[in-house]
Design a protein around this motif. Structure first.
Motif, PDB file in Angstrom:
ATOM      1  N   LEU A   1      -1.846  -1.693  -2.317  1.00 36.81           N
ATOM      2  CA  LEU A   1      -0.590  -1.733  -3.078  1.00 36.81           C
ATOM      3  C   LEU A   1       0.301  -2.878  -2.607  1.00 36.81           C
ATOM      4  O   LEU A   1       0.957  -3.531  -3.420  1.00 36.81           O
ATOM      5  CB  LEU A   1       0.134  -0.393  -2.941  1.00 36.81           C
TER       6      LEU A   1
ATOM      7  N   GLY B   1       1.187   4.231  -0.521  1.00 36.80           N
ATOM      8  CA  GLY B   1       0.464   3.006  -0.842  1.00 36.80           C
ATOM      9  C   GLY B   1       0.573   1.964   0.245  1.00 36.80           C
ATOM     10  O   GLY B   1      -0.393   1.263   0.556  1.00 36.80           O
TER      11      GLY B   1
ATOM     12  N   SER C   1      -2.617   0.547   2.483  1.00 36.69           N
ATOM     13  CA  SER C   1      -3.011  -0.818   2.104  1.00 36.69           C
ATOM     14  C   SER C   1      -3.915  -1.517   3.113  1.00 36.69           C
ATOM     15  O   SER C   1      -4.895  -2.172   2.726  1.00 36.69           O
ATOM     16  CB  SER C   1      -1.759  -1.662   1.843  1.00 36.69           C
TER      17      SER C   1
ATOM     18  N   SER D   1      -1.574   4.132  -5.771  1.00 42.83           N
ATOM     19  CA  SER D   1      -1.274   4.378  -4.357  1.00 42.83           C
ATOM     20  C   SER D   1      -2.274   5.328  -3.716  1.00 42.83           C
ATOM     21  O   SER D   1      -2.188   5.598  -2.517  1.00 42.83           O
ATOM     22  CB  SER D   1       0.137   4.959  -4.209  1.00 42.83           C
TER      23      SER D   1
END
Length: 297
Positions: free
Chosen positions: A96, A22, A26, A88
């Motif tokens: 995340l 995750g 991101s 995730s």
């Protein structure tokens, strides 16, 4: 809205690789309330509780130990790895890192023995515009012998520029940055009757992480928390709710709604208040950290 298809798992996912995945993904996420999101319902049948881990959870949260009954908030811990697998993934549009757990509603339909066998199901119910960005709703259900015994709805917010109409104010979470509370919300009201003052140790984030598996770095140590903009580690939001409910109590059949308003920096001295089925946690500066309500169903 129920998910489109079920994916049956044979064991709970490992949280550490999910957190790493995750975090890596991101920066590539483009959050929007109109984005597509995973439609899969993750199902984990035949789950049995690790009693040693449960006892550690009970101790750190203040619940009685040794009883053949799951604390009201413990099924969230059981379902969290499934939720993390969904949030995730590449097909989940919100990053995340910085995701804020803003609220949770828990409904327990009957008492749950710690020695029972359960089936978990977790899915993303949808996305919605929020005045601060985009909010995702994640549903967790627990069944025993085919009967629904526990369910929760959690909202998670990612903040970004938006021109969407305002939603109700929510600002803090268990794993995440939280700005000042919004004016006009519960922050300005008089505190409820003080019941107890708690001194929360600097290590409570590490102790809760060991019991729950939620090892987000902002809860573990000041050095890792500073990487995400916090001068000190902060308590898990779900720990604050669990600690309040351990003091408040709840009937076997009940519904709890809690909002995370501002993070609790560690160490801290906080005041637990309660009034007419409602509870709250405030800091020494009267800042509202958590507000919730328990009602019998």
């Amino acid at each position: 809205m129920m998910a489109d298809a079920a994916l049956v798992l044979t064991q709970p996912p490992s949280l550490a690789p999910l957190l790493a995945r995750g975090a890596l993904l991101s920066p590539f996420k483009r959050p929007s309330p109109e984005a597509e999101f995973p439609r899969t319902r993750l199902v984990l049948p035949g789950l049995r509780v690790d009693l040693a881990r449960l006892a550690a959870y009970e101790r750190v949260c203040g619940f009685p130990t040794g009883e053949d009954a799951l604390p009201l908030t413990y099924p969230h811990v059981l379902g969290f790895p499934l939720a993390m697998r969904l949030m995730s993934g590449r097909d989940f549009p919100l990053p995340l890192l910085g995701l804020v757990h803003t609220s949770i509603t828990v409904t327990r339909h009957r008492g749950m023995p710690a020695t029972g066998a359960y089936e978990l199901a977790v899915w993303v119910e949808g996305l919605a515009a929020h005045r601060r960005g985009t909010e995702a709703t994640v549903v967790t259900e627990v069944r025993e012998g085919g009967d629904l015994v526990w369910e929760s709805t959690s909202t998670y917010l990612t903040r970004h520029r938006t021109h969407h109409p305002a939603r109700s104010p929510e600002s803090a979470g268990p794993a995440e940055p939280a700005g000042p509370a919004d004016p006009g919300g519960e922050e300005g009201r008089q505190p409820w009757s003080a019941v107890a003052e708690w001194r929360i140790g600097e290590d409570v984030g590490r102790r809760y992480a060991a019991a729950s598996g939620d090892r987000n770095p902002i809860h573990l140590h000041p050095l890792t928390a500073r990487l995400f903009g916090f001068p000190r580690a902060i308590a898990h939001g779900m720990w604050t709710v669990a600690r309040c409910l351990a003091a408040h109590g709840a009937p076997d059949s009940c519904q709890v709604r809690a909002e995370f308003r501002a993070p609790v920096p560690l160490p801290a001295t906080v005041t637990y208040g309660a009034e007419d089925g409602r509870f709250e946690l405030r800091g020494r500066d009267d800042r509202l950290h958590v507000a919730g309500e328990v009602r019998r169903i």
